[in-house]
Every structure is written in C-alpha cells, then in structure tokens.
Design a protein around this motif. Sequence first.
Motif, PDB file in Angstrom:
ATOM      1  N   THR A 135       0.822  -1.208   0.000  1.00  0.00           N
ATOM      2  CA  THR A 135       0.000   0.000   0.000  1.00  0.00           C
ATOM      3  C   THR A 135       0.854   1.257   0.000  1.00  0.00           C
ATOM      4  O   THR A 135       0.513   2.258  -0.656  1.00  0.00           O
ATOM      5  CB  THR A 135      -0.949   0.009   1.206  1.00  0.00           C
TER       6      THR A 135
ATOM      7  N   ASP B  99      -6.149   5.227  -3.888  1.00  0.00           N
ATOM      8  CA  ASP B  99      -7.106   4.764  -4.891  1.00  0.00           C
ATOM      9  C   ASP B  99      -6.880   5.393  -6.259  1.00  0.00           C
ATOM     10  O   ASP B  99      -7.437   4.927  -7.248  1.00  0.00           O
ATOM     11  CB  ASP B  99      -8.527   5.079  -4.415  1.00  0.00           C
TER      12      ASP B  99
ATOM     13  N   ASP C 175      -4.789   2.284  -9.425  1.00  0.00           N
ATOM     14  CA  ASP C 175      -5.550   1.058  -9.165  1.00  0.00           C
ATOM     15  C   ASP C 175      -4.611  -0.145  -9.102  1.00  0.00           C
ATOM     16  O   ASP C 175      -4.617  -1.012  -9.974  1.00  0.00           O
ATOM     17  CB  ASP C 175      -6.595   0.873 -10.262  1.00  0.00           C
TER      18      ASP C 175
ATOM     19  N   HIS D 199      -3.674  -1.409  -5.618  1.00  0.00           N
ATOM     20  CA  HIS D 199      -3.599  -1.782  -4.205  1.00  0.00           C
ATOM     21  C   HIS D 199      -4.222  -3.143  -3.946  1.00  0.00           C
ATOM     22  O   HIS D 199      -4.862  -3.725  -4.830  1.00  0.00           O
ATOM     23  CB  HIS D 199      -4.269  -0.712  -3.343  1.00  0.00           C
TER      24      HIS D 199
ATOM     25  N   HIS E 232     -11.736  -3.548  -2.495  1.00  0.00           N
ATOM     26  CA  HIS E 232     -10.444  -3.284  -1.864  1.00  0.00           C
ATOM     27  C   HIS E 232     -10.648  -2.732  -0.461  1.00  0.00           C
ATOM     28  O   HIS E 232     -11.526  -1.908  -0.243  1.00  0.00           O
ATOM     29  CB  HIS E 232      -9.649  -2.273  -2.690  1.00  0.00           C
TER      30      HIS E 232
ATOM     31  N   SER F  21      -6.916   0.293   0.840  1.00  0.00           N
ATOM     32  CA  SER F  21      -6.895   1.676   0.363  1.00  0.00           C
ATOM     33  C   SER F  21      -7.677   2.604   1.278  1.00  0.00           C
ATOM     34  O   SER F  21      -7.430   3.813   1.302  1.00  0.00           O
ATOM     35  CB  SER F  21      -7.462   1.752  -1.053  1.00  0.00           C
TER      36      SER F  21
ATOM     37  N   THR G  48     -19.617   0.223  -4.043  1.00  0.00           N
ATOM     38  CA  THR G  48     -18.169   0.404  -4.006  1.00  0.00           C
ATOM     39  C   THR G  48     -17.592  -0.079  -2.676  1.00  0.00           C
ATOM     40  O   THR G  48     -18.303  -0.269  -1.695  1.00  0.00           O
ATOM     41  CB  THR G  48     -17.802   1.889  -4.181  1.00  0.00           C
TER      42      THR G  48
ATOM     43  N   ARG H 270     -13.915   7.003  -8.312  1.00  0.00           N
ATOM     44  CA  ARG H 270     -13.241   5.715  -8.136  1.00  0.00           C
ATOM     45  C   ARG H 270     -14.050   4.720  -7.302  1.00  0.00           C
ATOM     46  O   ARG H 270     -15.240   4.552  -7.500  1.00  0.00           O
ATOM     47  CB  ARG H 270     -11.844   5.945  -7.540  1.00  0.00           C
ATOM     48  N   ASP H 271     -13.397   4.088  -6.305  1.00  0.00           N
ATOM     49  CA  ASP H 271     -14.001   2.965  -5.592  1.00  0.00           C
ATOM     50  C   ASP H 271     -14.674   3.366  -4.287  1.00  0.00           C
ATOM     51  O   ASP H 271     -14.910   2.527  -3.423  1.00  0.00           O
ATOM     52  CB  ASP H 271     -12.934   1.897  -5.337  1.00  0.00           C
TER      53      ASP H 271
ATOM     54  N   VAL I 270     -13.685   4.711  -1.618  1.00  0.00           N
ATOM     55  CA  VAL I 270     -12.958   4.697  -0.341  1.00  0.00           C
ATOM     56  C   VAL I 270     -12.595   6.108   0.119  1.00  0.00           C
ATOM     57  O   VAL I 270     -12.377   6.344   1.311  1.00  0.00           O
ATOM     58  CB  VAL I 270     -11.681   3.828  -0.413  1.00  0.00           C
TER      59      VAL I 270
END
Length: 453
Positions: free
Chosen positions: A32, A87, A90, A92, A101, A104, A156, A207-208, A210
């Motif tokens: 990470t 994040d 991409d 991690h 994930h 992150s 997500t 993004r995801d 996080v």
Amino acid sequence: MPLRFHDFTAELTYDALPEAVLKVLRRSFTDTMGVAAVGSTTPLADIARKGAQAMFGVTQAGPARILMNGASVSPAGAAMAGAFTVDSIDAHDGTSPCKGHAGSAIFPALMAVADANASLGKPVDGRSFAVTLAAAYEVSYRAGLAQHATCADYHTSGAWTAIGVGAAVAQQLGGSAEQIRQAAGISEYHGPRSQMMRCIDHPTMVRDGVGWGAPSGVTGGYLALFGFTGAPALTCEGPDARQFWEDLGSGWRLVEDTHYKPYPCCRWAHPALDAAADLIATHNLTHDQVAKVEIRTFHNATRLAGHTPTSPDEFAYSIAFPVATMIVRGQVGVSELDTATLTDPDILRLSKATTLIDDDHFTAISVGKRWAEVTLELTDGRRLTADPRTPRGDTDLPLSDADISDKFHLFADPVVGTERATRIEDLSGRFDTLDADSFAELMSLCLSETKVR
C-alpha cells in the motif's frame, strides 16, 4: 453462538493473531505504501489534498499528516486525502469475493488516527497497530460479503470499508465493545452507498468510494466515543448476514481472500493482460504482427471497454487499452501511467482492433474469480488462443515476496528516493515488531512530503 463482531474487535490481542494474518498485514503495509507513493503524484491526489486542507482543518482530535504529503489536517481529512491518494492508482490490495479493496481505506484512516493520537502524547507501537489493522480488515471483509449477498446494487468498497474502519477506529481510541458496535452502526448508516458500475461505465475520480468511506468510518469512530448512537449495522447484525460471521475468531477472511495486483489497472483486466503477455512471449511476436485481439470474458469486464481512454481514470477502468499496451510495450507499469501513453499510435491501433466478447460461461464462473480468454489474430492470418485463466496475485496464484518488493520499488523509488523507499520496506515488512519510537519513524517516512510534486 457466533462471536459478536464488536466483542471480537474489543477483545482481540496481538498474541491471538496467527502468523498467516501478520504476513498478510506486513505485505499489505509495504504494498500500500508503494501505491501511495506513486499515487501522491497524481492530479486526483492533489485535488483531494486541497479539499482536505480547505474543509478538514486541524481539530481537537490532533493533527494528522496526509499520506505521502506531510500537510496536517484533521484525522477525517487525512483519511479522505490518503484514501483518494491510494485509490488514484488502481494497484492496491483487494478481495475478489467482495469485488473490491480494503487496504486503500484502512491504512490511510488508521494511520491518520494513530498520527493524531501520537501528537496528543498517546504513542502507538507496532503490536497495537497490527491488532487494529487485523480487526479493520476482518470486519470490512465480512461486512462486504454480507452487503453483496443482501443488496441488489453492486456497491463500491467505500460502502463496506466504512464499517470496518469505524469499528477499528473506536477500538483504536480505547472504546468499549458497545462503543465499537455503535461506531459500526454509525459508519454503515452514513457510509457511501455508491454504485460501482456507474464508475465502470463512466470512469472519473470518484473511483471505488474509499475516499469517502475512510472518513465516514473515522467520523463514526470518534462520534461513538463521544456517545453518539447508531442504528445496528445490518451487515454485521442483520439476520441475513449471520452466515458471514459464524466463524469469526477462528477463521480469517483476510488470509483466505486478500490478493495483490501486479498491474496498475482494474483487476478484471488482469487475466487478459497475462494471457496476451504469454502469447507474445511464447510465439516471439512483435506488436506489428498482431492485427486484431479478441478478449472473451465475464459480463462486467466487458463494460470496462476503454478503447480510447482520455484520462488516467478511463485508463484504470478499461481493458482493451491496457491489453494493447501490454502487447506493444511488454509491461503496464509506472511509465505507462504517463498521459503520453494515451496517444501512443501503436497502442491505439491495437486497442481499436480489440473486440470484447461477453461470455455466459465466464460470467457464471466468475464468482470470487475473474476469468478471461485471449485470442490474437496475426497479420499472416494465424489465430493464437491462450488457455482461459484467472489473475495472478490470488492465494492460488500468489505473487512472491520478490514480486511484492519489485513492485514496491518500481512505484516508490522514483517518488521518494531509493534510500527512503528501502527504509519503508524494511520497517513496514516487520512493523508489528516495532516499538513506539521505531513505529513513529515508519509513520514519518510514510506521511512526510514526497520528493516529486
């Protein structure tokens, strides 16, 4: 009766952590931080830092430094900026059964709280941080499994990591089992229920999830310690979630499910990347010998399209373009993250000549795994097909310690310098053995400003 998640989190000790758990945590720490280093150079990370400084100034909770930047904000602000930083690349660690994930969100959040605590005269050592990390991962993974099994939308990672972060932050702050329970409930209720496929179909900086899941969890943890109450977390306490918590305390999802990524793009593209690379190497091909590419894969992966990405976000959530990049350059590494790659005529030629085939069989079996088959059509008319495969980095096809180290230095050395990167790798690889002074050194190495801005 299954061990309740809040009792598990409150009662967990370092001596109860199996060596296999500690190995995953050490690997994830190193991995990470490498991703964070290169992520700190991205426009997304810069915007997130500016946002944190504008909206989340230093508070009574103590100053927390932003990951790989050094600027001090509140713990929630450092968690937000740090999560977006990781994040933004991409690459991690992840968990295929949860389709997402955890690290992150977890590392930036828990490091922010640890940094703030240390500033208030409450230093942290490696053993205590390992306990908090383990709790955060385990609660996050199980909450994620429950959420995916009980919710119609594919949410997500921010949606379920918020719960693990909230529980772990409450533990980190010295909360009781009941306060940890409330923190998870607050964090789930207020956490982002963002739909992942919206970002797949329209790749942007969200993004995801996080980037908002991490500060939601941090906020939930602090609020619970102040006496704020939350609705019970359905992913932890709901009747439909029970099956995912039955072996809590005896089995470890973080050992069974954590994977690592060799390439800085969506994992759904990875089996096709490996297959294309193998075909090129096995048949001693050059990219100009390839006329067309066919990628047969599961449904959601075909939505990664991305034949002509125009931004790093579109590159990360594409499949045709990264595979074309692998064929042309033989790698998808840090140099391929440069925006100049997006206009490479050789890569664009092959990307536009790539067909994605939605395969019902691969869709049916891509549960906890991600399947793809690649065929190259050559200029001489031959068709070469690689065997169907799943990504490297899963527990059945693990990356070696050398692979993790090489990836870390590939990402970190150009940004923080070889000397600092080597020290981060050394300390993060044995972080749980560090006393408070040595752990403070590791924190400073990871949180201080990077060489490249």
